[in-house]
Design a protein around this motif. Structure first.
Motif, PDB file in Angstrom:
ATOM      1  N   ILE A  89       8.064  -9.770  -0.739  1.00 48.54           N
ATOM      2  CA  ILE A  89       8.188  -8.304  -0.673  1.00 48.54           C
ATOM      3  C   ILE A  89       9.647  -7.853  -0.543  1.00 48.54           C
ATOM      4  O   ILE A  89      10.028  -6.818  -1.095  1.00 48.54           O
ATOM      5  CB  ILE A  89       7.339  -7.739   0.496  1.00 48.54           C
ATOM      6  N   THR A  90      10.494  -8.625   0.138  1.00 56.41           N
ATOM      7  CA  THR A  90      11.901  -8.224   0.277  1.00 56.41           C
ATOM      8  C   THR A  90      12.613  -8.268  -1.075  1.00 56.41           C
ATOM      9  O   THR A  90      13.457  -7.417  -1.373  1.00 56.41           O
ATOM     10  CB  THR A  90      12.645  -9.120   1.284  1.00 56.41           C
TER      11      THR A  90
ATOM     12  N   VAL B 115      11.626  -5.179  -3.047  1.00 61.73           N
ATOM     13  CA  VAL B 115      12.380  -4.000  -2.594  1.00 61.73           C
ATOM     14  C   VAL B 115      13.782  -3.996  -3.201  1.00 61.73           C
ATOM     15  O   VAL B 115      14.260  -2.963  -3.682  1.00 61.73           O
ATOM     16  CB  VAL B 115      12.439  -3.954  -1.054  1.00 61.73           C
TER      17      VAL B 115
ATOM     18  N   LEU C 103       4.819  -5.291   7.525  1.00 68.48           N
ATOM     19  CA  LEU C 103       5.622  -4.187   8.043  1.00 68.48           C
ATOM     20  C   LEU C 103       6.767  -4.768   8.866  1.00 68.48           C
ATOM     21  O   LEU C 103       6.629  -5.052  10.047  1.00 68.48           O
ATOM     22  CB  LEU C 103       4.754  -3.264   8.897  1.00 68.48           C
TER      23      LEU C 103
ATOM     24  N   THR D 109      10.824  -3.445   4.907  1.00 66.20           N
ATOM     25  CA  THR D 109       9.779  -2.603   4.326  1.00 66.20           C
ATOM     26  C   THR D 109       9.686  -1.249   5.029  1.00 66.20           C
ATOM     27  O   THR D 109       9.348  -0.246   4.399  1.00 66.20           O
ATOM     28  CB  THR D 109       8.419  -3.321   4.373  1.00 66.20           C
ATOM     29  N   ARG D 110       9.975  -1.215   6.323  1.00 66.35           N
ATOM     30  CA  ARG D 110      10.017   0.080   7.023  1.00 66.35           C
ATOM     31  C   ARG D 110      11.044   1.005   6.384  1.00 66.35           C
ATOM     32  O   ARG D 110      10.790   2.182   6.142  1.00 66.35           O
ATOM     33  CB  ARG D 110      10.349  -0.117   8.506  1.00 66.35           C
TER      34      ARG D 110
ATOM     35  N   ALA E 218      12.286   0.764   3.368  1.00 65.93           N
ATOM     36  CA  ALA E 218      11.859   1.093   2.011  1.00 65.93           C
ATOM     37  C   ALA E 218      10.805   2.182   1.992  1.00 65.93           C
ATOM     38  O   ALA E 218      10.772   3.025   1.079  1.00 65.93           O
ATOM     39  CB  ALA E 218      11.337  -0.163   1.314  1.00 65.93           C
TER      40      ALA E 218
ATOM     41  N   LEU F 231       8.773   2.141  -1.309  1.00 64.99           N
ATOM     42  CA  LEU F 231       7.412   1.658  -1.070  1.00 64.99           C
ATOM     43  C   LEU F 231       6.529   2.846  -0.689  1.00 64.99           C
ATOM     44  O   LEU F 231       6.989   3.769  -0.014  1.00 64.99           O
ATOM     45  CB  LEU F 231       7.382   0.616   0.058  1.00 64.99           C
TER      46      LEU F 231
END
Length: 229
Positions: free
Chosen positions: A192-193, A196, A215, A219-220, A222, A228
């Motif tokens: 996921i990183t 992003v 989370l 991701t926070r 993003a 996201l």
């Protein structure tokens, strides 16, 4: 047994496991956390069997594979409890599982993308490894929702990131470049990183509706920046 220590998600799991053990005042619980850089079934199985010499129970994040299943069977026959963490190790429930209902999570991701997208289009799907049951169920739930409620969207074949952020970033950039009518992206697990990073460098905030897991700090931010959904 958790995945690479360089991943914030797994460092967080280790932290809350240790904190959870401290909450049992009437028990003396010792948590031994080991992070695996080599995620092959052979190495995971070897580490499980080695830990069994000094531990009374084992929790493991692992892909489903015959070699791993054999190790689980050996430990259970010796009376040692084995738990699947984050991802299920058995479809029959013979190995207890601690984690979310991934089929429901996949459907929730699909509901989100369908309701946020301004119009139907193509949806990319990333998985880390097809042998992780959690990611398999994420994708299954995701596809089942679109079949039932939004058949006018086109779901692309899943692409494997091999649990690598670098690979995930490369795949994200390729998807944006090769699919001009890309409406959304579902990161069912792994990388996921990297996703992003690929989004930040190639699209405007909110241009593609993206749903994923984990989370963490990256991701926070993003989510706040609208990369996201």
């Amino acid at each position: 047994l958790l995945h690479q220590p360089g991943r914030e998600f797994y460092r967080h799991i280790a932290k809350v496991l240790r904190k959870g053990a401290e909450n049992f005042a009437d028990c003396d619980i010792s948590i031994r956390v080991e992070f695996l850089e080599d995620l092959t079934p052979q190495n995971t199985a070897e580490r499980m069997l080695a830990l069994a010499e000094n531990c009374q129970a084992i929790g493991v994040v692992a892909a489903v594979h015959p070699i791993l299943s054999q190790a689980v069977d050996q430990l259970q026959q010796r009376g040692l409890p084995v738990f699947g963490l984050v991802s299920q190790l058995s479809a029959t429930g013979q190995v207890p599982y601690i984690g979310t209902d991934n089929w429901k999570a996949g459907r929730l991701a699909a509901w989100t993308i369908q309701n946020v997208c301004k119009k139907p289009g193509k949806i990319g799907i990333f998985v880390g490894n097809h042998r992780y049951r959690c990611q398999e169920m994420n994708e299954a739930g995701f596809r089942s929702y679109f079949r039932e409620f939004a058949p006018d969207f086109t779901l692309l074949e899943p692409m494997s990131t091999f649990e690598s952020s670098a690979v995930a970033q490369e795949m994200t950039e390729k998807l944006i470049r090769d699919v001009p009518d890309l409406a959304g992206l579902f990161v069912a697990g792994g990388g996921i990183t990297g996703v992003v990073n690929g989004l930040r460098q190639n699209v405007e905030p909110g241009q593609i509706v993206v749903a994923g897991h984990q989370l963490i700090a990256v991701t926070r931010q993003a989510l706040l920046d609208n990369y996201l959904t």
